[in-house]
Write an enzyme that holds these catalytic residues in place. Structure first.
Site, short mmCIF file in Angstrom:
data_model
loop_
_atom_site.label_atom_id
_atom_site.label_comp_id
_atom_site.label_asym_id
_atom_site.label_seq_id
_atom_site.Cartn_x
_atom_site.Cartn_y
_atom_site.Cartn_z
N GLU A 1 74.67 41.71 14.04
CA GLU A 1 73.67 41.84 15.12
C GLU A 1 73.85 40.71 16.13
OE1 GLU A 1 69.79 43.00 13.45
OE2 GLU A 1 70.74 44.96 13.09
N GLU B 1 72.95 54.86 4.31
CA GLU B 1 73.93 53.78 4.47
C GLU B 1 73.44 52.63 3.60
OE1 GLU B 1 74.22 52.19 8.44
OE2 GLU B 1 76.12 51.19 8.08
N HIS C 1 76.85 58.39 8.03
CA HIS C 1 77.27 57.77 6.76
C HIS C 1 76.99 58.64 5.54
CE1 HIS C 1 78.48 54.15 8.76
NE2 HIS C 1 77.31 54.07 9.35
ZN LIG Z 1 76.44 53.71 13.08
#
Ligand SMILES: [Zn+2]
Ligand SMILES: *[C@@H]1O[C@H](CO)[C@@H](O)[C@H](O)[C@H]1NC(C)=O
Ligand SMILES: *[C@@H]1O[C@H](CO)[C@@H](O)[C@H](O)[C@H]1NC(C)=O
Ligand SMILES: *[C@@H]1O[C@H](CO)[C@@H](O)[C@H](O)[C@H]1NC(C)=O
Ligand SMILES: *[C@@H]1O[C@H](CO)[C@@H](O)[C@H](O)[C@H]1NC(C)=O
Ligand SMILES: *[C@@H]1O[C@H](CO)[C@@H](O)[C@H](O)[C@H]1NC(C)=O
Length: 529
Positions: free
Chosen positions: A227, A378, A403
């Site tokens: 991030e 995920e 995912h």
């Molecule tokens: Zn993504």
């Protein structure tokens, strides 16, 4: 047909229960015969009562299993069969090498993959669409540093925690919290070793490190860096002129990797001008439209780009209602380029989908259709609130699942996804770098691939991982969890899936698939030379 395999074994081969351990394991497992065809196939063999299993039955079982994998139903033509044979030899050789790239961390495997003949073939292969990529992670970071930070009026500041931020402004910017005074990069470069400075910016913009295991001891650490890298890119990419150039360059890099269509998960942040003024979100949508139009005029075999509007899953439920309303508005005003809506961010530490149920129910309540493309599963935390996301994504009629890493742990949800024909977007390198799995031969998509679960391959954030386009992820899927059973037919189905499961209208989809098949035949012929 609900008769179990064990009954079948009992009826025909009672002696195996005493004689063969492995067969017993197979028989007592509650594998249900679901296909009438399978049943007939097995019944048609006369049982032998000696100690050797019937080789014809063995072969029939093997074929049956192969028919279920991705590509199991694809019939290859003569040329394709030749290429498949060639590919098989190449694959075998690479599998036998002591340094097998999918078993290593991508940061250590990349140079090996770059030298691989299979990889070089995959680069040339027309790959159809990239359906899961994020707006700030499409372009190799070298371009951001070498091109963007060298533009006029670029300022940099150094944060208290050792990172950097950038901004373009016509006057000296005001000091930002937790950051040094802003310095004009041009004058900084005059005083410093430019190579070293630029390399430090590159390191800030990617997750790459020589020693990922000690630098990123757990998922939280690697997600924090992830991030952070987005924030470094943010000031560069949201500068209005760069925003357009970035998208153009992103499309160019994907196009160069033989991709003809891209769906971008986009945060659509407000862009800014040199005087600090902000543009509207509609400006960003129009900018995307313009860039895509300009790009397709230059590269007519590129069919376009659509946007999936994304927001961070750290939002609260009231804020989510506001953004879903905004998504509905964008969908109404930009129907050609807007594909739908999704949440982004670390799933384990964000809000689960069910928390947003009011916001997500809003479109139906208002009688409008807002397609969803949820990231879900995920995670490797089984049984948590977040682990329900795949189920909730389907309950909210998601078009695809980003995912779906946790899918094999949810048998009922998996069946439901298959019935609804909702594919998983598998992004192998992302899953490895973000520490869901280390050896890619153990990726759960191996199971999904073997049973022919609807699936596309994508790259998530290639720029942050030091990858590009889709070829690296195709390599990992094909060589890693695809194993020796995945072949040219597997690749063909995956490539076709990318357009089949795109958000294109049925008419455009048909045209795109036709164009892809032409490219495919050309690829097969050229690869045989
Ligand atoms: Zn993504
Ligand atoms: C940066 O990229 C832009 C747009 O792609 C291009 O026109 C320009 O020549 C590039 N500049 C440098 C210094 O590479
Ligand atoms: C800058 O740093 C690089 C890498 O450390 C080094 O190879 C190069 O000689 C330096 N250049 C100058 C002008 O000092
Ligand atoms: C980010 O850039 C700063 C400033 O150049 C540098 O000190 C720092 O080491 C860089 N971070 C990483 C992870 O390389
Ligand atoms: C969500 O955040 C906004 C702004 O920070 C606040 O006004 C609102 O009350 C919050 N809503 C909930 C449900 O926490
Ligand atoms: C579910 O999504 C599909 C594809 O986007 C759409 O055609 C269908 O109308 C949706 N169904 C409901 C109940 O929203």
């Amino acid at each position: 047909m609900t008769e179990s395999f064990s009954t079948l074994c009992l009826r025909f081969k009672p002696q195996y229960f005493g004689a063969s351990l492995s067969l017993r394991a197979m028989c007592v497992s509650s594998w249900r015969m679901q296909l009438g065809l399978t049943w007939l196939l097995l019944l048609s063999f006369t049982p032998r009562c000696d100690s050797m299993p019937d080789p014809r039955q063995r072969e029939a079982l093997r074929k049956l299993e192969l028919s279920r994998k991705i590509g199991g139903g694809v019939v290859l033509n003569e040329k394709e069969k030749l290429l498949d044979g060639k590919l098989y030899q190449m694959k075998r050789q690479e599998m036998a090498a002591p340094d097998f790239p999918p078993a290593k961390h991508f940061f250590k495997a990349k140079s090996l993959i770059d030298a691989s003949p299979v990889f070089s073939l995959l680069q040339k292969m027309p790959k159809g669409a990239a359906l899961h990529v994020h707006d700030f992670a499409m372009v190799g970071v070298d371009w951001l540093v070498k091109n963007v930070t060298y533009r006029e009026n670029c300022y940099v500041c150094f944060t208290d925690d050792g990172s950097v931020r950038f901004v373009f402004l016509s006057t000296q910017p005001k000091v930002a919290p937790f950051c040094s005074a802003w310095v004009l990069l041009k004058s900084l470069r005059e005083k410093h070793n430019t190579t070293e400075l630029d390399n430090s910016f590159i390191r800030n913009l990617t997750l790459f490190t020589e020693d990922p295991d000690s630098e990123y001891p757990n998922q939280d650490v690697v997600w924090k860096r992830f991030e952070q890298a987005f924030l470094v890119a943010y000031g560069l990419v949201t500068y209005a002129p760069v925003f357009k150039d970035y998208l153009y360059e992103g499309l160019r890099q994907f196009y160069m990797d033989n991709i003809m269509y891209v769906e971008i998960r986009a945060l659509l942040p407000l862009t800014y001008e040199l005087d600090g003024s902000l543009n509207s979100r509609d400006w960003s949508m129009r900018a995307c439209q313009d860039v895509v139009q300009f790009f397709t005029a230059q590269y007519p075999d590129f069919i376009g780009t659509r946007i999936i509007f994304t927001v961070h899953r750290g939002l609260n439920s009231t804020q989510a209602v506001t953004v879903v309303k905004e998504a509905i508005r964008l969908q109404r005003d930009f129907p050609d380029i807007m594909a739908g809506f999704d949440f982004v961010g670390h799933e384990d530490s964000g809000n689960p989908l069910w928390y947003f149920k009011e916001a997500l129910g809003l479109p139906e309540e208002l009688g409008v259709h807002l397609p969803y493309f949820f990231h879900a599963g995920e995670t490797n935390s089984e049984g948590t609130a977040v682990d329900q996301n795949i189920m909730d994504a389907l309950l909210f009629n998601t078009s695809r699942i980003g995912h779906g890493f946790a899918m094999p742990r949810h048998p009922v949800v998996k069946e439901l996804a298959r019935k609804m024909d909702v594919p998983v977007e598998v992004c192998p390198i992302s899953n490895q770098v973000l520490q869901l799995v280390s050896d890619l031969r153990n990726h759960p998509a191996a199971i999904l691939m073997a049973e022919g679960h609807p699936m596309v391959i994508s790259s998530d954030d290639p720029a942050l991982f030091g990858a590009s386009g889709l070829s690296y992820d195709y390599y990992q899927a094909f060589m890693g969890f695809g194993g020796m059973i995945s072949n040219l037919a597997t690749l063909k189905e995956l490539v076709l899936n990318s357009l089949r499961y795109s958000s294109l209208s049925p008419a455009l989809k048909e045209k795109a698939i036709e164009a892809l098949l032409k490219k495919w035949d050309k690829f097969v012929s050229e690869s045989l030379l």
